[in-house]
Design an enzyme around this catalytic site. Structure first.
Site, mmCIF file in Angstrom:
data_model
loop_
_atom_site.group_PDB
_atom_site.id
_atom_site.type_symbol
_atom_site.label_atom_id
_atom_site.label_comp_id
_atom_site.label_asym_id
_atom_site.label_seq_id
_atom_site.Cartn_x
_atom_site.Cartn_y
_atom_site.Cartn_z
ATOM 1 N N TYR A 91 -1.970 -1.244 10.418
ATOM 2 C CA TYR A 91 -1.936 -1.380 8.957
ATOM 3 C C TYR A 91 -0.689 -0.846 8.240
ATOM 4 O O TYR A 91 -0.108 -1.687 7.529
ATOM 5 C CB TYR A 91 -3.261 -0.905 8.583
ATOM 6 N N SER A 143 0.953 -1.267 -0.052
ATOM 7 C CA SER A 143 -0.054 -0.140 0.019
ATOM 8 C C SER A 143 0.924 1.222 0.089
ATOM 9 O O SER A 143 2.098 1.236 0.501
ATOM 10 C CB SER A 143 -0.769 0.057 1.250
HETATM 11 N N1 LIG Z 1 -8.545 -0.457 -0.990
HETATM 12 C C1 LIG Z 1 -7.613 0.448 -0.972
HETATM 13 O O1 LIG Z 1 -7.681 1.654 -0.804
HETATM 14 C C2 LIG Z 1 -6.088 -0.175 -0.974
HETATM 15 C C3 LIG Z 1 -5.131 0.288 -0.864
HETATM 16 C C4 LIG Z 1 -3.971 -0.076 -0.772
HETATM 17 C C5 LIG Z 1 -3.691 -1.300 -0.566
HETATM 18 N N2 LIG Z 1 -4.722 -1.943 -0.487
HETATM 19 C C6 LIG Z 1 -4.250 -3.726 -0.525
HETATM 20 O O2 LIG Z 1 -5.215 -4.400 -1.301
HETATM 21 C C7 LIG Z 1 -5.433 -5.688 -0.774
HETATM 22 C C8 LIG Z 1 -6.968 -5.833 -1.363
HETATM 23 O O3 LIG Z 1 -7.607 -4.767 -0.677
HETATM 24 P P1 LIG Z 1 -9.376 -4.680 -1.322
HETATM 25 O O4 LIG Z 1 -9.367 -3.009 -0.782
HETATM 26 O O5 LIG Z 1 -9.524 -5.367 -2.521
HETATM 27 O O6 LIG Z 1 -9.885 -5.004 0.106
HETATM 28 P P2 LIG Z 1 -11.384 -5.782 0.317
HETATM 29 O O7 LIG Z 1 -12.202 -5.397 -0.756
HETATM 30 O O8 LIG Z 1 -11.679 -5.668 1.621
HETATM 31 O O9 LIG Z 1 -11.262 -7.478 0.238
HETATM 32 C C9 LIG Z 1 -10.311 -8.088 1.082
HETATM 33 C C10 LIG Z 1 -10.026 -9.332 0.463
HETATM 34 O O10 LIG Z 1 -9.068 -9.929 1.399
HETATM 35 C C11 LIG Z 1 -9.649 -11.226 1.794
HETATM 36 N N3 LIG Z 1 -9.017 -11.793 2.977
HETATM 37 C C12 LIG Z 1 -9.307 -10.946 4.100
HETATM 38 N N4 LIG Z 1 -8.763 -11.658 5.165
HETATM 39 C C13 LIG Z 1 -8.655 -12.943 4.934
HETATM 40 C C14 LIG Z 1 -8.156 -13.847 5.483
HETATM 41 N N5 LIG Z 1 -7.851 -14.058 6.655
HETATM 42 N N6 LIG Z 1 -8.184 -14.874 4.532
HETATM 43 C C15 LIG Z 1 -8.315 -14.894 3.225
HETATM 44 N N7 LIG Z 1 -8.789 -13.727 2.669
HETATM 45 C C16 LIG Z 1 -8.941 -12.757 3.238
HETATM 46 C C17 LIG Z 1 -11.223 -10.981 1.542
HETATM 47 O O11 LIG Z 1 -11.796 -12.405 1.514
HETATM 48 P P3 LIG Z 1 -13.716 -12.489 2.207
HETATM 49 O O12 LIG Z 1 -14.193 -11.922 1.205
HETATM 50 O O13 LIG Z 1 -13.565 -13.781 2.301
HETATM 51 O O14 LIG Z 1 -13.459 -11.782 3.622
HETATM 52 C C18 LIG Z 1 -11.191 -10.173 0.296
HETATM 53 O O15 LIG Z 1 -11.127 -11.266 -0.664
HETATM 54 C C19 LIG Z 1 -5.148 -5.683 0.491
HETATM 55 O O16 LIG Z 1 -4.263 -6.214 0.850
HETATM 56 C C20 LIG Z 1 -5.181 -4.130 0.910
HETATM 57 O O17 LIG Z 1 -4.483 -3.999 2.040
HETATM 58 C C21 LIG Z 1 -6.101 -1.612 -0.537
#
Ligand SMILES: NC(=O)c1ccc[n+]([C@@H]2O[C@H](COP(=O)([O-])OP(=O)(O)OC[C@H]3O[C@@H](n4cnc5c(N)ncnc54)[C@H](OP(=O)(O)O)[C@@H]3O)[C@@H](O)[C@H]2O)c1
Length: 246
Positions: free
Chosen positions: A150, A137
């Site tokens: 985080y 991130s």
């Molecule tokens: N959105 C942002 O602004 C942003 C910015 C920077 C980095 N990121 C990074 O990008 C990645 C994806 O984020 P996102 O925004 O797409 O998040 P999201 O929409 O909240 O989705 C999170 C995903 O991670 C899975 N997950 C969470 N805990 C888990 C566990 N214990 N075991 C297996 N799967 C798990 C969830 O599965 P379930 O549906 O089964 O819970 C879901 O598929 C993350 O690593 C996040 O830190 C996001």
């Protein structure tokens, strides 16, 4: 497609149930890759049925959850070409309010889960090589209020990437990381639910909008393909220009 060709390459994407991971799995499928995607529970992978994406359930915070999936892919296809460690969780709370169990939930998912999955892939592929993309991130690069634990895990994701890139280079492994900025997913529900916060966050991004989950796909496809074959231990930031201002 030439050097960007993913035709027939196997890719395993954690956290493919929604958000960035879902967009990545769809874009990799569109690029003719053989896609395996995970979710933490059965309902999370329902949507994959009939799409061509192979859904598997694995809670990455639990030891041993990912190894059987990697072994299955290797035995069916000969090799897992690319692992994308995308699954993650975030909370926005003041540092002083963190309870012990909340701290470890984030660390066990974002840091330990990612590390163990890298280990499981290496153990089964150390003689053939591999390619890992870790989703970190911009908050792994810069400080931000209410994101201490985080941010710590996302900084750690960058350092896992760099350290393992150095350690496993002679086993033909490449590791790189992607640092998304603010992306329009469930993770940012708190921002989206408050119009004033949403407006101020959007205005603060040079491109004046949150990213879309599919905005991350180009960097991931580049890193998964032969187009990046001379790259390892590197970070690609995809944030609409946000971190250039911080
Ligand atoms: N959105 C942002 O602004 C942003 C910015 C920077 C980095 N990121 C990074 O990008 C990645 C994806 O984020 P996102 O925004 O797409 O998040 P999201 O929409 O909240 O989705 C999170 C995903 O991670 C899975 N997950 C969470 N805990 C888990 C566990 N214990 N075991 C297996 N799967 C798990 C969830 O599965 P379930 O549906 O089964 O819970 C879901 O598929 C993350 O690593 C996040 O830190 C996001």
């Amino acid at each position: 497609m030439g050097i960007f060709d993913l035709n027939g390459k196997t890719v395993l994407i954690t956290g493919a149930s929604r958000g960035i991971g879902k967009a990545l799995s769809e874009e990799f499928l569109n690029s003719n890759a053989i896609v395996y995607g995970t979710g933490s529970k059965e309902e999370s992978i329902e949507w994959m049925k009939g799409t061509g994406i192979e859904g598997r359930v694995a809670d990455i915070s639990k030891a041993g959850s990912m190894a059987p999936i990697i072994e299955e892919i290797k035995s069916k296809h000969g090799k897992l070409d690319c692992l994308i460690n995308n699954a993650g969780i975030a909370v926005n709370i003041p540092a002083v309010a963190f309870k012990e169990e909340d701290i470890y939930k984030i660390i066990d998912t974002n840091f330990v889960g990612m590390f163990r999955t890298c280990q499981a892939y290496y153990k089964t592929h150390k003689l053939i090589g591999g390619n890992i993309i870790n989703v970190s991130s911009v908050l792994g690069l810069v400080g931000y209020s209410l994101s201490s634990v985080y941010s710590g895990t996302k900084g750690a994701a960058i350092q896992i990437t760099k350290s393992l890139a150095a350690e496993w280079v002679n086993n033909n492994f490449r590791l790189n990381a992607i640092c998304p900025g603010f992306i329009d997913t469930d993770m940012n529900k708190m921002i989206k639910d408050k119009p004033q916060v949403f407006e101020s966050v959007s205005k603060g991004i040079p491109m004046k909008r949150l990213g879309k989950p599919e905005d991350i796909a180009g960097a991931a496809i580049f890193l998964a393909s032969d187009a990046s074959s001379y790259m390892t231990g590197q970070i690609i930031v995809v944030d609409g220009g946000l971190s250039s201002l911080l």
